[in-house]
Write an enzyme that holds these catalytic residues in place. Structure first.
Site: not given
Ligand code: F6R
Length: 335
Positions: A216, A232, A327
Site C-alpha cells: 500500500e 515443506h 470500493k
Molecule cells: C488503507 C488501508 C486498507 C483499509 C481497508 C479496510 O489505508 O489500510 O487496507 O484498512 O480497506 O478499510 P477500513 O480500515 O476503513 O475498514
C-alpha cells in the site's frame, strides 16, 4: 491528511492515546471473534497474539458472514473494527453477529458502523479520524486491547502501550540506529520484490503487516511465508529460476525471542540452502519486553522500510487509488 512520514512518526503518540482510555464494561469473555479488514484487520491479528498469552481465544475473521458454527454455539464477544466504518465485509459480520444475539463492540472513527452501533447500543471506542486506516494501527490496536481489557479477556495493557510507544518513537527517529537499519534494508530491496519470512507468534502477524505496507505504501508486490510450513513446500520453489529470483526478489526474516528454537534452526538452514537463488537481505529482531512492544517494534521498522521504498520509487505512499476504485465499483453494484 499529513504525509506518510508524519503518520509513521505519530505511531508512538497513538499508542500513548490508547493507554489513557478507560475500558468500557463488557462483562467477562474468554472467546472473542474479531471482524476487520486490511489496516483495521491487522489490529485483530496483533490482539490475537496478545490474547493467546492470556487464556483468551481470539479468532480473526477477515471476510463476510456467515458466522462460523463455533461462534453461534460459544457466543463470543464480537469486536467489529473498521477505521472508516464503511467496510462492507465488517458491517456484514457485525450485523449477522447481532442478528444471532451475540454481543458486539466496535472500534471506528464513524461511518455506518458507528451509526449501526448507536442504533443498537453497541459499546464503542471511537478513534480519531484523518489518517489512512493502515497508518492508524496504533489507535486501532490500542482501542481493541482496551475493549479486551473491558471484557476481562487480557491483562491491563497500560504499561505495554507506553513501552511500545517509547520503542516506536526511538525506532522512527530519523538517523537513529533502527532508522538506519530500515534504511539499509530498503536500500538492498530497491528494485526487488520483498518476501518476508517469519515463524513465531509475534513475528508471523508482523510479516503480514510488512507485506501489506509494502503493497500500500510502495505500491509494489510483496509476500510473506511462514516457517515451519514453507520448509515443506516453498523451499523447493527456489530451485528452477535462480537467475530470475536472485535478480528480482529479496528475503527479510523477522525474529523474536518467543520463536521456537527449531524455528531459528530452520531459518538458518533455509537461508543456507536458498541463498544462491535469492538474497537474504536482512534478519531483523524485535525489541522490548511486552508482546505488544515486540510486535510494534518490528512494525515500526517495516513501516519505515515501506515508506523508504516508496520514496526510492518516486511514488506517493498515502493514496490507495486502486482500493478506493474497487470500493466504488462494489458500491455501484448495489445502486
Ligand atoms: C488503507 C488501508 C486498507 C483499509 C481497508 C479496510 O489505508 O489500510 O487496507 O484498512 O480497506 O478499510 P477500513 O480500515 O476503513 O475498514
Amino acid at each position: 491528511m499529513s504525509d506518510m512520514g508524519a503518520q509513521i512518526r505519530g505511531l508512538g503518540d497513538q499508542l500513548r492515546w490508547a493507554a489513557e482510555i478507560r475500558p468500557p464494561h463488557l462483562g467477562t469473555h474468554s472467546e472473542v471473534l474479531f471482524a476487520g479488514m486490511g489496516g483495521s484487520g491487522i489490529a485483530g491479528d496483533y490482539a490475537a497474539a496478545i490474547a493467546s498469552a492470556n487464556t483468551t481465544r481470539l479468532v480473526v475473521q477477515k471476510g463476510y458472514g456467515p458466522l462460523p458454527t463455533w461462534a453461534t454455539r460459544q457466543r463470543p464477544l464480537v469486536i467489529a473494527a473498521s477505521y472508516s466504518g464503511n467496510t462492507e465485509e465488517t458491517l456484514d459480520l457485525a450485523l449477522s453477529s447481532h442478528e444471532k444475539g451475540l454481543p458486539v463492540a466496535v472500534v471506528t472513527t464513524g461511518g455506518k458502523l458507528a451509526e449501526m452501533g448507536r442504533e443498537r447500543s453497541w459499546p464503542a471506542v471511537m478513534v480519531p479520524a484523518g489518517l489512512q486506516p493502515r497508518a492508524a494501527v496504533g489507535h486501532m490496536v490500542g482501542a481493541t486491547l482496551k475493549l479486551l481489557e473491558g471484557a476481562h479477556a487480557i491483562d491491563d495493557q497500560r504499561f505495554a502501550l507506553v513501552e511500545a510507544a517509547d520503542l516506536v518513537d526511538a525506532t522512527v527517529a530519523e538517523g537513529g540506529r533502527r532508522w538506519e537499519e530500515a534504511r539499509a534494508i530498503a536500500t538492498r530491496l530497491v528494485g526487488r520484490i520483498c518476501i518476508i519470512y517469519a515463524g513465531g507468534p509475534i513475528t508471523s502477524p508482523v510479516a503480514q503487516r510488512w507485506k501489506t505496507q509494502v503493497n500500500e505504501n510502495a505500491k509494489m508486490p510483496a509476500w510473506w511465508s511462514l516457517l515451519p510450513e514453507l520448509d515443506h513446500n516453498e523451499i523447493t520453489g527456489w530451485e528452477t529460476l535462480p537467475e530470475l529470483t536472485s535478480q528480482s526478489l529479496g528475503i527479510v526474516a523477522l525474529v523474536d525471542r518467543s520463536d521456537h528454537p527449531r524455528i531459528r534452526a530452520r531459518l538458518a538452514h533455509t537461508a543456507r540452502l536458498t541463498q544462491d537463488a535469492v538474497p537474504w537481505v536482512a534478519e531483523i529482531a524485535s525489541e522490548g519486553t511486552s508482546p505488544l512492544a515486540r510486535l510494534m517494534s518490528l512494525t515500526a521498522v517495516g513501516d519505515l522500510v515501506s515508506w523508504m521504498l516508496a520514496e526510492a520509487a518516486g511514488v506517493d505512499p498515502v493514496p490507495v487509488a486502486t482500493i478506493e476504485r474497487l470500493k466504488e465499483l462494489l458500491a455501484e453494484d448495489h445502486s
